[in-house]
Design a protein around this motif. Sequence first.
Motif, short mmCIF file in Angstrom:
data_model
loop_
_atom_site.label_atom_id
_atom_site.label_comp_id
_atom_site.label_asym_id
_atom_site.label_seq_id
_atom_site.Cartn_x
_atom_site.Cartn_y
_atom_site.Cartn_z
N LEU A 131 0.85 -1.18 0.00
CA LEU A 131 0.00 0.00 0.00
C LEU A 131 0.89 1.23 0.00
CD1 LEU A 131 -2.65 -1.07 2.68
CD2 LEU A 131 -2.86 -1.19 0.19
N SER A 133 -1.46 4.84 3.76
CA SER A 133 -1.99 3.85 4.71
C SER A 133 -1.38 4.02 6.09
CB SER A 133 -1.74 2.44 4.17
OG SER A 133 -0.35 2.16 4.08
N ARG A 192 -3.51 6.57 7.82
CA ARG A 192 -4.78 5.97 8.24
C ARG A 192 -4.60 5.02 9.41
NH1 ARG A 192 -5.05 6.14 2.62
NH2 ARG A 192 -4.42 3.95 2.37
N ASP A 193 -3.48 4.31 9.44
CA ASP A 193 -3.20 3.41 10.56
C ASP A 193 -3.12 4.17 11.87
OD1 ASP A 193 -3.10 1.29 8.83
OD2 ASP A 193 -0.91 1.14 8.77
#
Length: 289
Positions: free
Chosen positions: A223, A227, A230-231
Amino acid sequence: MKKNEFLKRIMKFTAMALTAGAACFGAFGTKVKAAPEVMPDGTIFDAAYYAAANPDVVSVCGTDKTTLYSHYRLYGANEGRLPYLGSNETFDPLYYASKYPDVAAVYGLDSVALYRHYIMTGVYEGKLPNAAAKAPVVPAAAPSATAVAATPQAAQTLSTDPTQLTTADAGFISAVHSYINSARTDYGTLSKPVELSPALTEVAKVRLSEIQEEFSHIRANHLNYGSAIRDAGIKYTYEGECISHANTLRDTITYWHSTPEEWKMLLDGNFKKVGIAAGDGYTVAIFIG
């Protein structure tokens, strides 16, 4: 007269006045002497004033003009330091001419010539640039290069050129942040300075460890860098990332400036926050908006 034309004339006349300035305006005792000049990028800068007004900078950078200007561009402008005495004042040529008829007798109502007089000598004589202004305090001259060289070595541990800071230096993150905002201000069309975010900086630290394994915007999980944001549970609309494998700020700047993908990302007007991490010759700047 349009503003751009007015500024161009100021630059032209200031440059012409440099040599004559020292002879015409004499000494100011122990006070700093006026020496504003037009730098290659068009900015008016007075190294003597900047050094005198910022002894903390002199203790690290010395009194070299190029080094002081580099500090102003990378740090000083964002910190609110003045490039020359009186630069923070609005100049009213009609007020100046009427207030000081002796000056008007020489320069008439030429707004550029009057402003040149103000920044070269008037401000040091306590003359006011407008009706609401107060006379600025003229700083004492900065210590000589010999005196600076004689200061304790501990006060000179940082590089005299900020662009030579390395990813291991404590001031590197701040220098990168200052450079990013300077670049966005100077080169971006719609971009504004970005806020350094602690939460994004933690994300940048994660990405720093990842690009040391594989220098790419794509993570090991296949990814992209987004990402990682977002994590961390951070909400955003726009995302971006600049990475480099270069040990000094100068080399990091050179890489970003010469890599279209990184340069476009750095100037993107959608971004409002940035997180920065650096170490072992790698740098990550991750943006959101």
